[in-house]
Motif scaffolding. Structure first.
Motif, short mmCIF file in Angstrom:
data_model
loop_
_atom_site.label_atom_id
_atom_site.label_comp_id
_atom_site.label_asym_id
_atom_site.label_seq_id
_atom_site.Cartn_x
_atom_site.Cartn_y
_atom_site.Cartn_z
N GLY A 1 2.49 37.33 -64.16
CA GLY A 1 1.81 38.05 -63.55
C GLY A 1 0.09 37.15 -63.01
N TYR A 2 -1.03 37.99 -62.27
CA TYR A 2 -1.40 37.01 -61.59
C TYR A 2 -3.29 36.68 -62.27
CZ TYR A 2 1.55 38.92 -57.32
OH TYR A 2 2.16 38.50 -56.61
N PHE A 3 -3.77 35.58 -61.74
CA PHE A 3 -5.13 35.65 -62.40
C PHE A 3 -5.58 34.89 -60.58
CE2 PHE A 3 -2.16 34.31 -65.68
CZ PHE A 3 -2.23 34.72 -66.28
N ASP A 4 -6.74 35.58 -61.50
CA ASP A 4 -8.33 34.70 -60.02
C ASP A 4 -8.68 33.54 -60.15
OD1 ASP A 4 -10.06 35.07 -62.47
OD2 ASP A 4 -10.89 37.19 -61.13
N GLU A 5 -9.54 33.01 -59.27
CA GLU A 5 -9.71 31.15 -59.91
C GLU A 5 -10.62 31.52 -60.36
OE1 GLU A 5 -12.46 30.10 -56.50
OE2 GLU A 5 -13.09 32.82 -56.41
N ASN A 6 -11.12 32.17 -61.88
CA ASN A 6 -12.06 31.78 -62.39
C ASN A 6 -10.60 32.24 -64.19
OD1 ASN A 6 -14.24 31.66 -61.73
ND2 ASN A 6 -14.51 34.62 -60.93
N GLY A 7 -9.40 32.37 -63.44
CA GLY A 7 -8.56 32.56 -64.62
C GLY A 7 -8.81 34.15 -65.39
N GLN A 8 -9.14 35.40 -64.74
CA GLN A 8 -9.17 36.49 -65.02
C GLN A 8 -7.88 37.49 -64.26
OE1 GLN A 8 -11.53 38.29 -67.14
NE2 GLN A 8 -11.55 35.71 -67.68
N ALA A 9 -7.16 37.69 -65.22
CA ALA A 9 -6.19 38.67 -64.47
C ALA A 9 -5.93 39.53 -63.62
CB ALA A 9 -5.22 39.48 -65.50
N THR A 10 -5.02 39.88 -62.41
CA THR A 10 -5.47 41.10 -61.93
C THR A 10 -3.87 41.46 -61.25
OG1 THR A 10 -4.94 39.54 -60.20
CG2 THR A 10 -7.02 39.81 -60.52
#
Length: 244
Positions: A56-65
């Motif tokens: 999966g993908y994560f944003d620069e703050n480590g939140q799943a997107t």
């Protein structure tokens, strides 16, 4: 300016005064490429069931997107160990270079947790340029070592083993800045100038030290250099990981 430098001024930088043992100075690889090769070798041994798939993908703050944003990260599953633990690796979306070396997570439910504690091996962080920033080393879920690098060169390392704690800081030129070791409740420390010469040894130098003496000024320069190093790590968001 105070006439004397007291022990509390030194412990503000050293945290503890510990007996230095130079044999522990090389508990972390001095160059980043050595760490990467060692980590890759360890994971090759650990993976007995290769299983490459996108997690999966994560944003620069480590939140799943749900989708890539171009500035965050993406995660790949590489396989499983003999006891069924999962080996994963994170990458920068922008450069598609590695953000971490492969690492083992304790449970399948940790796959979608970006800030997960590594079960075993290194949890290293790399810049999009490929330069190593830091690593944490775990064994059975317990942290053993941590280190911070700048431009591929070791700047700070901490060692945690049973009955012992060690902290080793280095100048940008690779020379030691300070060494701190606590073993079985006995603590001492050393400070060095940029040429590698000892300017303070807790076994030798008694407190208080005259603040106007050359030794006191040399100690202050080391303290300032260490504070600069901490600020550098703070800017890189690595201070918390390396000073727990």
């Amino acid at each position: 300016m105070q006439k004397w430098i007291f022990a509390t001024a030194l412990t503000a930088v050293i945290s503890v005064q510990a007996e230095p043992r130079l044999r522990y100075q090389h508990i972390a690889p001095r160059q980043a490429d050595v760490l990467a090769k060692h980590s890759a070798t360890e994971m090759e041994r650990a993976i007995v069931q290769p299983e490459l798939r996108f997690v999966g993908y994560f944003d620069e703050n480590g939140q799943a997107t749900a989708q890539a944003d171009g500035i965050g990260y993406f995660r790949m599953q590489l396989g499983k160990t003999a006891d069924g633990r999962i080996v994963i690796q994170d990458f920068h979306q922008s450069s598609r270079t590695k953000y971490t070396d492969p690492f083992i997570v304790p449970k399948k439910t940790h796959l979608n947790q970006f800030q997960v504690t590594t079960w075993a091996g290194f949890h290293s962080k790399y810049l999009p340029t490929g330069q190593l920033q830091s690593f944490l080393e775990y064994e059975n879920g317990e942290r053993k070592r941590s280190a911070y690098y700048a431009k591929g060169r070791l700047r700070l390392v901490e060692n945690e083993v049973t009955g012992e704690f060690g902290r080793y800081a280095y100048y940008p030129n690779g020379k030691p800045m300070l060494i701190v070791v606590e073993r079985n409740g006995k603590m001492h420390g050393k400070m060095f100038n940029t040429r590698g010469q000892v300017v303070y040894d807790s076994r030798r130098d008694k407190m208080p030290i005259n603040a106007n003496s050359p030794r006191a000024r040399a100690i202050q320069r080391v303290m300032s250099a260490f504070q600069d190093l901490k600020q550098e790590m703070q800017a890189a968001n690595l201070l918390e990981d390396n000073n727990k």
